[in-house]
Design an enzyme around this catalytic site. Structure first.
Site, PDB file in Angstrom:
ATOM      1  N   TYR A  39      -0.482 -14.747  -2.232  1.00 15.70           N
ATOM      2  CA  TYR A  39      -1.164 -14.261  -2.459  1.00 15.70           C
ATOM      3  C   TYR A  39      -3.185 -13.758  -2.160  1.00 15.70           C
ATOM      4  O   TYR A  39      -2.972 -12.697  -0.993  1.00 15.70           O
ATOM      5  CB  TYR A  39      -2.091 -13.906  -3.829  1.00 15.70           C
ATOM      6  N   THR A  77      -3.919   3.153  -7.446  1.00 12.10           N
ATOM      7  CA  THR A  77      -3.444   2.222  -7.027  1.00 12.10           C
ATOM      8  C   THR A  77      -3.943   1.680  -8.166  1.00 12.10           C
ATOM      9  O   THR A  77      -4.058   1.145  -8.429  1.00 12.10           O
ATOM     10  CB  THR A  77      -2.345   2.150  -6.199  1.00 12.10           C
ATOM     11  N   SER A 127     -10.376 -10.878  -2.468  1.00  7.64           N
ATOM     12  CA  SER A 127     -10.293 -11.714  -3.178  1.00  7.64           C
ATOM     13  C   SER A 127     -11.254 -12.628  -2.950  1.00  7.64           C
ATOM     14  O   SER A 127     -11.150 -14.247  -3.536  1.00  7.64           O
ATOM     15  CB  SER A 127      -9.651 -12.178  -3.941  1.00  7.64           C
ATOM     16  N   GLY A 151      -8.359  -0.979 -12.005  1.00  7.95           N
ATOM     17  CA  GLY A 151      -8.010   0.905 -11.721  1.00  7.95           C
ATOM     18  C   GLY A 151      -8.284   1.314 -12.459  1.00  7.95           C
ATOM     19  O   GLY A 151      -8.641   2.212 -12.273  1.00  7.95           O
TER      20      GLY A 151
END
Length: 283
Positions: free
Chosen positions: A187, A27, A173, A36
């Protein structure tokens, strides 16, 4: 029957195409500058068939803009090592709660099944500090960055017979190390949730012969930063350079192979020795 303590010598000789005959859904593979795309090229170079998911409207709104899906597919096909492998692509807005199941079904139908899921997508922008975030920001990031990933894993596991070779790789992250991301609370919250759920998912899917790992690639040059800020981040790496998209892609491709069968439930920090702050402290 117990396994022998040492493999047969023939089993020690690595297949140059360790993913031949396997099929992967990646994805967020919508930009040639992105992780990706690099992951998809590595998987194809290892022999896999690959379905590339993209959501062009998201990238079109960002400063870096969007690539044409046909150009992304062409770049992955150029890396394909097995002429019989399929490289195809399709869209999907993963903010839609029904989209993950549709995407898995479409990818499995196009490729004749799925063995590997790399949930690389994320929502960019529209975030802020603790003082500035609001409920819509939190909900929007939750829907794309976390809910859709769990629903993808659910659909992937349900669609795949319990046989060896199942792989799930999620992305985080580094929210659980150093000082986090105080300027991107929404996020950071959602990506941190994926790191936290990794071991639970690995345990839940072990009986189905599916491993689950999450990768923190650290700062990767995907074209979103330039100038002095770019140089400041580069100096935080012992090697003096940013991570490139192929750096995490090599790790993720390895996790998809049989060589990584005994690696599951881990959050892997592959940051090239990145130091969150220089010796003199934050700017």
């Amino acid at each position: 029957m117990p396994l022998p303590p040492h493999p047969d010598p023939d089993d020690l000789r690595r297949d140059p195409l360790p993913l031949r005959g396997r099929a992967a859904l990646v994805t967020g593979a919508s930009r040639r500058a992105g992780i990706g795309y690099a992951v998809a090229r590595r998987l194809a170079a290892y022999g896999a068939s690959v379905y590339l998911h993209h959501h062009v409207p998201h990238d079109a709104e960002m400063p870096w803009g969007a690539d044409e899906p046909e150009a992304v597919v062409a770049g992955v096909r150029a890396a394909r090592a097995d002429p019989g492998a399929e490289i195809v692509a399709g869209p999907g807005d993963l903010a839609d709660p029904a989209a993950p199941a549709r995407l898995v079904a479409e990818a499995a139908a196009r490729l004749g099944g799925l063995d590997i899921l790399v949930a690389n997508h994320a929502r960019s922008g529209r975030d802020g500090t603790l003082d500035s975030i609001d409920a819509p920001m939190l909900d929007a990031h939750w829907a794309v960055d976390t809910r859709s990933v769990i629903l993808l894993v659910q659909a992937f596991a349900a669609a795949r017979p319990p046989r060896p070779g199942g792989r799930v790789v999620m992305m985080t992250s580094g929210q659980g190390i150093a000082d986090g991301m105080p300027d991107e609370v929404a996020y950071a919250l959602q990506k941190g949730a994926l790191a936290s759920i990794t071991r639970t998912l690995a345990t839940a899917l072990a009986s189905r012969r599916i491993t689950v790992n999450t990768v923190n690639p650290g700062p990767v040059d995907t074209g979103y930063l330039t100038g002095d800020d770019y140089d400041f981040i580069a100096a935080r790496f012992p090697a003096g350079r940013w991570g490139m998209p192929d750096d995490p892609a090599r790790l993720i491709a390895w996790l998809a192979t049989d060589e990584a069968e005994w690696v599951t439930g881990n959050v892997v920090h592959a940051e090239g020795g990145f130091r969150r702050w220089p010796p003199e402290g934050p700017r």
